[in-house]
Design a protein around this motif. Sequence first.
Motif, short mmCIF file in Angstrom:
data_model
loop_
_atom_site.label_atom_id
_atom_site.label_comp_id
_atom_site.label_asym_id
_atom_site.label_seq_id
_atom_site.Cartn_x
_atom_site.Cartn_y
_atom_site.Cartn_z
N THR A 87 -10.73 4.33 -85.50
CA THR A 87 -10.10 4.49 -84.18
C THR A 87 -10.98 5.34 -83.27
OG1 THR A 87 -7.89 4.20 -85.10
CG2 THR A 87 -8.04 5.35 -82.97
N THR A 88 -11.60 6.37 -83.81
CA THR A 88 -12.49 7.21 -83.01
C THR A 88 -13.65 6.39 -82.46
OG1 THR A 88 -11.93 9.16 -84.31
CG2 THR A 88 -14.01 9.23 -83.08
N LEU A 89 -14.25 5.57 -83.30
CA LEU A 89 -15.35 4.71 -82.85
C LEU A 89 -14.86 3.70 -81.81
CD1 LEU A 89 -18.28 3.82 -83.02
CD2 LEU A 89 -17.69 2.48 -85.06
N ALA A 90 -13.69 3.12 -82.04
CA ALA A 90 -13.14 2.16 -81.07
C ALA A 90 -12.90 2.84 -79.72
CB ALA A 90 -11.85 1.54 -81.60
N LYS A 91 -12.42 4.09 -79.73
CA LYS A 91 -12.21 4.82 -78.47
C LYS A 91 -13.52 5.08 -77.76
CE LYS A 91 -7.93 7.19 -79.67
NZ LYS A 91 -7.30 8.46 -80.05
N MET A 92 -14.57 5.35 -78.53
CA MET A 92 -15.89 5.57 -77.93
C MET A 92 -16.37 4.28 -77.25
SD MET A 92 -17.54 7.88 -80.98
CE MET A 92 -19.17 8.09 -80.25
N VAL A 93 -16.12 3.15 -77.88
CA VAL A 93 -16.48 1.86 -77.28
C VAL A 93 -15.67 1.64 -76.01
CG1 VAL A 93 -16.37 -0.65 -77.59
CG2 VAL A 93 -17.21 0.79 -79.45
N TYR A 94 -14.36 1.85 -76.10
CA TYR A 94 -13.44 1.64 -74.98
C TYR A 94 -13.85 2.46 -73.76
CZ TYR A 94 -8.87 1.37 -72.62
OH TYR A 94 -7.85 1.14 -71.72
N ASP B 28 -23.57 7.31 -83.10
CA ASP B 28 -24.42 6.73 -82.05
C ASP B 28 -24.92 5.33 -82.38
OD1 ASP B 28 -24.03 9.01 -80.61
OD2 ASP B 28 -25.97 9.90 -81.09
N ASP B 29 -25.47 5.14 -83.57
CA ASP B 29 -25.98 3.80 -83.93
C ASP B 29 -24.86 2.78 -83.98
OD1 ASP B 29 -28.56 4.77 -84.11
OD2 ASP B 29 -28.49 5.04 -86.29
N ASP B 30 -23.73 3.19 -84.57
CA ASP B 30 -22.58 2.30 -84.67
C ASP B 30 -22.10 1.89 -83.27
OD1 ASP B 30 -22.76 3.03 -87.36
OD2 ASP B 30 -21.21 4.55 -87.18
N LEU B 31 -21.98 2.87 -82.42
CA LEU B 31 -21.52 2.65 -81.05
C LEU B 31 -22.45 1.67 -80.32
CD1 LEU B 31 -19.65 3.38 -78.67
CD2 LEU B 31 -21.16 5.31 -78.22
N ASN B 32 -23.74 1.89 -80.42
CA ASN B 32 -24.70 1.03 -79.72
C ASN B 32 -24.62 -0.41 -80.20
OD1 ASN B 32 -25.61 3.17 -78.17
ND2 ASN B 32 -27.25 3.69 -79.60
N LYS B 33 -24.45 -0.62 -81.51
CA LYS B 33 -24.36 -1.98 -82.05
C LYS B 33 -23.11 -2.69 -81.53
CE LYS B 33 -26.88 -0.90 -86.26
NZ LYS B 33 -26.79 -0.64 -87.69
N LEU B 34 -22.00 -1.99 -81.53
CA LEU B 34 -20.76 -2.59 -81.06
C LEU B 34 -20.81 -2.89 -79.56
CD1 LEU B 34 -18.27 -0.46 -83.12
CD2 LEU B 34 -18.39 -2.95 -83.15
N VAL B 35 -21.30 -1.95 -78.78
CA VAL B 35 -21.40 -2.17 -77.33
C VAL B 35 -22.32 -3.34 -77.04
CG1 VAL B 35 -22.23 -1.17 -75.17
CG2 VAL B 35 -20.77 0.19 -76.69
N HIS C 186 -16.93 3.74 -73.15
CA HIS C 186 -18.37 3.67 -72.89
C HIS C 186 -18.60 3.18 -71.45
CE1 HIS C 186 -22.56 2.36 -73.18
NE2 HIS C 186 -22.63 3.15 -74.24
N PRO C 187 -19.47 3.85 -70.70
CA PRO C 187 -19.70 3.48 -69.29
C PRO C 187 -20.09 2.02 -69.09
CG PRO C 187 -20.82 5.55 -69.82
CD PRO C 187 -20.27 5.02 -71.10
N GLU C 188 -20.92 1.47 -69.96
CA GLU C 188 -21.34 0.07 -69.80
C GLU C 188 -20.17 -0.88 -70.05
OE1 GLU C 188 -24.32 -1.09 -68.66
OE2 GLU C 188 -24.72 1.04 -68.30
N VAL C 189 -19.32 -0.53 -70.99
CA VAL C 189 -18.14 -1.36 -71.28
C VAL C 189 -17.19 -1.31 -70.09
CG1 VAL C 189 -16.09 -1.54 -72.76
CG2 VAL C 189 -18.35 -1.16 -73.79
N LYS C 190 -17.00 -0.13 -69.52
CA LYS C 190 -16.12 0.01 -68.35
C LYS C 190 -16.61 -0.85 -67.19
CE LYS C 190 -14.28 4.67 -69.02
NZ LYS C 190 -14.26 6.03 -68.46
N LYS C 191 -17.93 -0.88 -67.00
CA LYS C 191 -18.51 -1.68 -65.90
C LYS C 191 -18.39 -3.18 -66.17
CE LYS C 191 -22.64 0.11 -65.51
NZ LYS C 191 -24.00 0.50 -65.09
N HIS C 192 -18.57 -3.56 -67.41
CA HIS C 192 -18.67 -4.97 -67.78
C HIS C 192 -17.32 -5.71 -67.72
CE1 HIS C 192 -20.52 -8.44 -69.75
NE2 HIS C 192 -19.45 -8.49 -70.53
N PHE C 193 -16.28 -5.06 -68.21
CA PHE C 193 -14.97 -5.72 -68.31
C PHE C 193 -14.09 -5.37 -67.12
CE2 PHE C 193 -16.47 -5.63 -72.70
CZ PHE C 193 -16.27 -6.95 -73.06
N GLU C 194 -13.43 -6.39 -66.59
CA GLU C 194 -12.51 -6.16 -65.47
C GLU C 194 -11.26 -5.44 -65.95
OE1 GLU C 194 -12.17 -9.73 -62.75
OE2 GLU C 194 -13.43 -10.54 -64.38
#
Length: 188
Positions: free
Chosen positions: A34-41, A3-10, A43-51
């Motif tokens: 790779t698991t953490l990168a998939k969580m970032v990929y 969770d902390d790692d994910l939040n920092k990356l996002v 992530h709802p905010e990431v999906k909204k932010h990037f076209e």
Amino acid sequence: GFDDDLNKLVEFLLKEGEGKRVASICGMGGLGKTTLAKMVYNHPEVKKHFEFRTWSYISQQCQRRRVWEEILIKVQSPTKEERDEIQKLTDAEIIEKLREVQLQKKCLVIIDDIWDVETWNSLCVAFPLKNTNSKILLTSRNKEVSLHVDAGGFLYELQCLNKERSWELLKKIAISRRKGITTNFLLC
């Protein structure tokens, strides 16, 4: 436990403005890069932010042309005919099209499991690091790759679990699945 790692990356990836474009996740094999990168990929905010969001798995045998084509196809969503045309393009034309879309649109390009600096050097001409709102997230076992790609970028080093976290994970996975095995037996 990411969770902390994910939040920092996002948080890093969602920051607007000129500056840092590359986030790196590095650490030894099996830590969950790779698991953490998939969580970032995903992530709802990431999906909204990037076209556009793309993922390319590299590994030890990088095929530069395949990587570029794969990313271009993902950001263009071409028809069958357009895919065939992409395959006919020269390397220079593919590079130009990839750079163009990253300069015009907000793209997140994930480059997973890049092994060495030479591999990045062969790929990097297709990824502008200035004058773009696009970002790159890469994973590598090699910290030198991360530092070479963007010395001022965001570097996240995954660490091994401490004894308490390791024990917690073992209990959660192994013990909960195997009734009848006592904690004392596992400690012996």
